[in-house]
Design an enzyme around this catalytic site. Sequence first.
Site, PDB file in Angstrom:
ATOM      1  N   LYS A 202      59.152   6.380  41.694  1.00 19.26           N
ATOM      2  CA  LYS A 202      59.582   5.492  40.622  1.00 19.26           C
ATOM      3  C   LYS A 202      58.704   5.618  39.382  1.00 19.26           C
ATOM      4  O   LYS A 202      59.180   5.539  38.253  1.00 19.26           O
ATOM      5  CB  LYS A 202      59.607   4.050  41.126  1.00 19.26           C
ATOM      6  CG  LYS A 202      60.693   3.790  42.176  1.00 19.26           C
ATOM      7  CD  LYS A 202      62.073   4.121  41.631  1.00 19.26           C
ATOM      8  CE  LYS A 202      63.180   3.840  42.610  1.00 19.26           C
ATOM      9  NZ  LYS A 202      64.534   4.102  42.052  1.00 19.26           N
TER      10      LYS A 202
ATOM     11  N   TYR B 210      57.440   5.985  47.672  1.00 19.22           N
ATOM     12  CA  TYR B 210      58.426   5.310  46.822  1.00 19.22           C
ATOM     13  C   TYR B 210      57.840   5.044  45.438  1.00 19.22           C
ATOM     14  O   TYR B 210      58.465   5.330  44.415  1.00 19.22           O
ATOM     15  CB  TYR B 210      58.853   4.000  47.478  1.00 19.22           C
ATOM     16  CG  TYR B 210      59.801   3.154  46.636  1.00 19.22           C
ATOM     17  CD1 TYR B 210      61.156   3.452  46.598  1.00 19.22           C
ATOM     18  CD2 TYR B 210      59.334   2.072  45.902  1.00 19.22           C
ATOM     19  CE1 TYR B 210      62.030   2.681  45.837  1.00 19.22           C
ATOM     20  CE2 TYR B 210      60.191   1.298  45.144  1.00 19.22           C
ATOM     21  CZ  TYR B 210      61.539   1.609  45.112  1.00 19.22           C
ATOM     22  OH  TYR B 210      62.400   0.845  44.343  1.00 19.22           O
TER      23      TYR B 210
ATOM     24  N   VAL C 180      72.785  13.706  45.363  1.00 22.11           N
ATOM     25  CA  VAL C 180      71.935  13.911  44.186  1.00 22.11           C
ATOM     26  C   VAL C 180      70.776  14.863  44.453  1.00 22.11           C
ATOM     27  O   VAL C 180      70.117  15.321  43.511  1.00 22.11           O
ATOM     28  CB  VAL C 180      71.383  12.571  43.634  1.00 22.11           C
ATOM     29  CG1 VAL C 180      72.509  11.685  43.123  1.00 22.11           C
ATOM     30  CG2 VAL C 180      70.534  11.850  44.669  1.00 22.11           C
TER      31      VAL C 180
ATOM     32  N   GLY D 275      74.864   6.445  43.434  1.00 19.68           N
ATOM     33  CA  GLY D 275      74.535   5.425  44.432  1.00 19.68           C
ATOM     34  C   GLY D 275      75.331   4.162  44.212  1.00 19.68           C
ATOM     35  O   GLY D 275      74.819   3.054  44.379  1.00 19.68           O
TER      36      GLY D 275
END
Length: 251
Positions: A155, A151, A59, A13
Amino acid sequence: MFALTNQVAIITGGANGIGRAIAKTVIEAGATAVITDIDEADGKAAAEELGAEFEVLDVRSKASCQQAVKAVQDRHQSIDILCSNAGIFPQAALDTMSEEDWEEMIGINLRGAFFMTQAVLPGMRERGYGRIVLTSSITGPITGFPGWAHYGASKAGQLGFMRSAALECASDGITINAVMPGNVLTEGLEKQGDDYLRQMAASIPTKKLCEPQDIAHAVCFLASPEARYITGQTLIVDGGQVLPESLEALE
């Protein structure tokens, strides 16, 4: 101190935002940076501007991760540093979040970290040296925000993965750590709009949003030879955002 001379670093990224800042910082520290990104045009432009190399990479695909790593190893014989940074953060409320929303978030943010770590490990183990740094977040492991349940899960999942992976690699001279940014002023965050940016800045004791280079400097430290005795750990870079126990603490 913290020199990366003659080392090879892969940054996933890396075309924009935090990843681009990481590439710039490791180059300044003496490393050869290989920017990888699914956006070939932006990735090549960033690599040309910074003096980095570029490999196209998705990825979400194990085969793509292995191919990119092999290409870098064929050119340089070794990979010293993996900065697993690729990530997305589109909002989706629980009531309307689709299976596709969930899978895309987990696929890029969490599965991508697994695939890339797995791809670089054999070469690092053979040499008895390696630094792997994940870009996690305060959102999920520590804080929450409406619209980012998927999200936050991705994480927080990165950190669970990191701790066990670090144990498996500790005797091989390989460290695995994570940075946990607060709100970083990247192109993606700016798309959330001015009201969101003002709201976030007001919640930070420094009253300023993080700059990408602030995260990059933390990554550079964890990627350095001097950080050899740090593994399975997290470094929060958030301007003190997680500190206040109430709004009154910010007055």
